[in-house]
Design a protein around this motif. Structure first.
Motif, PDB file in Angstrom:
ATOM      1  N   ASP A   1       0.841  -1.209   0.000  1.00 39.64           N
ATOM      2  CA  ASP A   1       0.000   0.000   0.000  1.00 39.64           C
ATOM      3  C   ASP A   1       0.870   1.251   0.000  1.00 39.64           C
ATOM      4  OD1 ASP A   1      -2.368  -1.375   0.028  1.00 39.64           O
ATOM      5  OD2 ASP A   1      -2.643  -1.244   2.207  1.00 39.64           O
ATOM      6  N   ASN A   2       1.913   1.235   0.829  1.00 41.09           N
ATOM      7  CA  ASN A   2       2.834   2.375   0.866  1.00 41.09           C
ATOM      8  C   ASN A   2       3.444   2.574  -0.528  1.00 41.09           C
ATOM      9  OD1 ASN A   2       4.302   1.040   3.919  1.00 41.09           O
ATOM     10  ND2 ASN A   2       2.445   2.271   3.727  1.00 41.09           N
ATOM     11  N   TYR A   3       3.882   1.479  -1.128  1.00 48.26           N
ATOM     12  CA  TYR A   3       4.530   1.519  -2.456  1.00 48.26           C
ATOM     13  C   TYR A   3       3.615   2.189  -3.476  1.00 48.26           C
ATOM     14  CZ  TYR A   3       6.752  -0.275  -6.706  1.00 48.26           C
ATOM     15  OH  TYR A   3       7.343  -0.375  -7.953  1.00 48.26           O
ATOM     16  N   ARG A   4       2.358   1.754  -3.480  1.00 48.13           N
ATOM     17  CA  ARG A   4       1.387   2.285  -4.433  1.00 48.13           C
ATOM     18  C   ARG A   4       1.103   3.765  -4.150  1.00 48.13           C
ATOM     19  NH1 ARG A   4      -3.243   0.245  -2.982  1.00 48.13           N
ATOM     20  NH2 ARG A   4      -2.322  -1.827  -2.847  1.00 48.13           N
ATOM     21  N   ASN A   5       0.937   4.106  -2.883  1.00 45.52           N
ATOM     22  CA  ASN A   5       0.633   5.499  -2.521  1.00 45.52           C
ATOM     23  C   ASN A   5       1.798   6.443  -2.822  1.00 45.52           C
ATOM     24  OD1 ASN A   5      -2.039   5.125  -1.629  1.00 45.52           O
ATOM     25  ND2 ASN A   5      -1.318   4.332   0.322  1.00 45.52           N
ATOM     26  N   ILE A   6       3.010   5.967  -2.652  1.00 47.89           N
ATOM     27  CA  ILE A   6       4.196   6.785  -2.972  1.00 47.89           C
ATOM     28  C   ILE A   6       4.189   7.106  -4.467  1.00 47.89           C
ATOM     29  CG2 ILE A   6       6.718   6.698  -3.221  1.00 47.89           C
ATOM     30  CD1 ILE A   6       6.652   4.833  -0.648  1.00 47.89           C
ATOM     31  N   LEU A   7       4.060   6.066  -5.291  1.00 49.06           N
ATOM     32  CA  LEU A   7       4.154   6.285  -6.743  1.00 49.06           C
ATOM     33  C   LEU A   7       2.951   7.040  -7.296  1.00 49.06           C
ATOM     34  CD1 LEU A   7       5.846   3.023  -8.049  1.00 49.06           C
ATOM     35  CD2 LEU A   7       6.796   5.328  -8.039  1.00 49.06           C
ATOM     36  N   SER A   8       1.824   7.001  -6.580  1.00 50.19           N
ATOM     37  CA  SER A   8       0.627   7.699  -7.061  1.00 50.19           C
ATOM     38  C   SER A   8       0.807   9.217  -7.006  1.00 50.19           C
ATOM     39  CB  SER A   8      -0.597   7.301  -6.234  1.00 50.19           C
ATOM     40  OG  SER A   8      -0.559   7.928  -4.963  1.00 50.19           O
ATOM     41  N   LEU A   9       1.808   9.701  -6.280  1.00 51.18           N
ATOM     42  CA  LEU A   9       2.033  11.149  -6.178  1.00 51.18           C
ATOM     43  C   LEU A   9       2.924  11.687  -7.291  1.00 51.18           C
ATOM     44  CD1 LEU A   9       2.319  11.917  -2.357  1.00 51.18           C
ATOM     45  CD2 LEU A   9       0.336  11.940  -3.847  1.00 51.18           C
ATOM     46  N   GLY A  10       3.398  10.809  -8.178  1.00 49.25           N
ATOM     47  CA  GLY A  10       4.225  11.271  -9.302  1.00 49.25           C
ATOM     48  C   GLY A  10       3.619  10.867 -10.619  1.00 49.25           C
ATOM     49  N   PRO A  11       4.157  11.429 -11.722  1.00 48.67           N
ATOM     50  CA  PRO A  11       3.691  11.032 -13.045  1.00 48.67           C
ATOM     51  C   PRO A  11       3.923   9.528 -13.250  1.00 48.67           C
ATOM     52  CG  PRO A  11       5.214  12.901 -13.190  1.00 48.67           C
ATOM     53  CD  PRO A  11       5.258  12.419 -11.772  1.00 48.67           C
ATOM     54  N   GLN A  12       3.012   8.876 -13.937  1.00 53.81           N
ATOM     55  CA  GLN A  12       3.080   7.420 -14.071  1.00 53.81           C
ATOM     56  C   GLN A  12       4.422   6.948 -14.644  1.00 53.81           C
ATOM     57  OE1 GLN A  12      -0.126   5.674 -16.297  1.00 53.81           O
ATOM     58  NE2 GLN A  12       0.304   3.626 -15.502  1.00 53.81           N
ATOM     59  N   GLY A  13       5.069   6.063 -13.923  1.00 45.90           N
ATOM     60  CA  GLY A  13       6.307   5.453 -14.414  1.00 45.90           C
ATOM     61  C   GLY A  13       7.564   6.241 -14.141  1.00 45.90           C
ATOM     62  N   LYS A  14       7.444   7.551 -13.922  1.00 48.16           N
ATOM     63  CA  LYS A  14       8.640   8.402 -13.845  1.00 48.16           C
ATOM     64  C   LYS A  14       9.606   8.007 -12.727  1.00 48.16           C
ATOM     65  CE  LYS A  14      10.292  13.111 -14.005  1.00 48.16           C
ATOM     66  NZ  LYS A  14      10.011  14.521 -13.791  1.00 48.16           N
ATOM     67  N   TYR A  15       9.078   7.651 -11.569  1.00 45.47           N
ATOM     68  CA  TYR A  15       9.958   7.389 -10.426  1.00 45.47           C
ATOM     69  C   TYR A  15       9.991   5.915 -10.027  1.00 45.47           C
ATOM     70  CZ  TYR A  15      10.114  12.441 -10.013  1.00 45.47           C
ATOM     71  OH  TYR A  15      10.309  13.774 -10.267  1.00 45.47           O
TER      72      TYR A  15
END
Ligand code: 4NP
Length: 155
Positions: free
Chosen positions: A91-105
């Protein structure tokens, strides 16, 4: 330039501050303090400003460790500012990446347990609503994962 590591969980009062404190301890033990900077954050904001959870501090104290810190919420600029971001669970992993443009980070966000050398856990379990032994397990798991992480990053 020191490598900047950010440990992230949900509340930033149990797992990620423990990871930050344990990583700092291993870094100090290996005299690598000039190579790394560690921080931690939570995807949720309920505990902002709070020290690590009392039960986590007690479990640490039993091992002679003193966990320090003040909770803060993960923000999108952390994705730019840190070199490596370690998520405690999916859940943390998904929530972290949801704050950036898709795929960028995607390359700089990793699951903490991917660095475990002895444990087979895939996630660092949330101990908040559980029993005292959950906090001990988190500490054991994080020593294992932080050791593997440091090994992977050592010059
Ligand atoms: P953490 O644990 O994510 O390891 O800091 C939790 C802390 C607080 C809550 C949940 C998990 N909470 O729901 O307030």
């Amino acid at each position: 330039m020191p490598k900047k590591l950010l440990f992230v969980c949900l509340g930033n009062i149990c797992r990620s501050p423990a990871a930050e404190n344990i990583m700092n301890l291993l870094i100090e033990q290996e005299n690598l303090g000039d190579r790394f900077v560690c921080d931690s954050a939570g995807t949720g904001g309920w505990h902002v400003g709070a020290p690590p959870d009392k039960r986590m501090r007690m479990a640490a104290k039993e091992r002679g460790l003193n966990f320090v810190g003040s909770a803060r919420q993960f923000e999108s600029k952390d994705l730019q500012e840190f070199d490596l971001i370690l998520a405690m669970d999916r859940d943390n992993y998904r929530n972290i990446l949801s704050l950036g443009p898709q795929g960028k980070y995607a390359d700089k966000v990793k699951m903490m347990c991917d660095y475990c050398q002895n444990h087979t856990d895939k996630e660092v379990p949330d101990p908040y609503y559980g029993h005292a032994d959950g906090f001990n397990h988190v500490i054991d798991l994080l020593f294992d994962a932080c050791g593997g992480l440091l090994k992977s990053l050592k010059p």
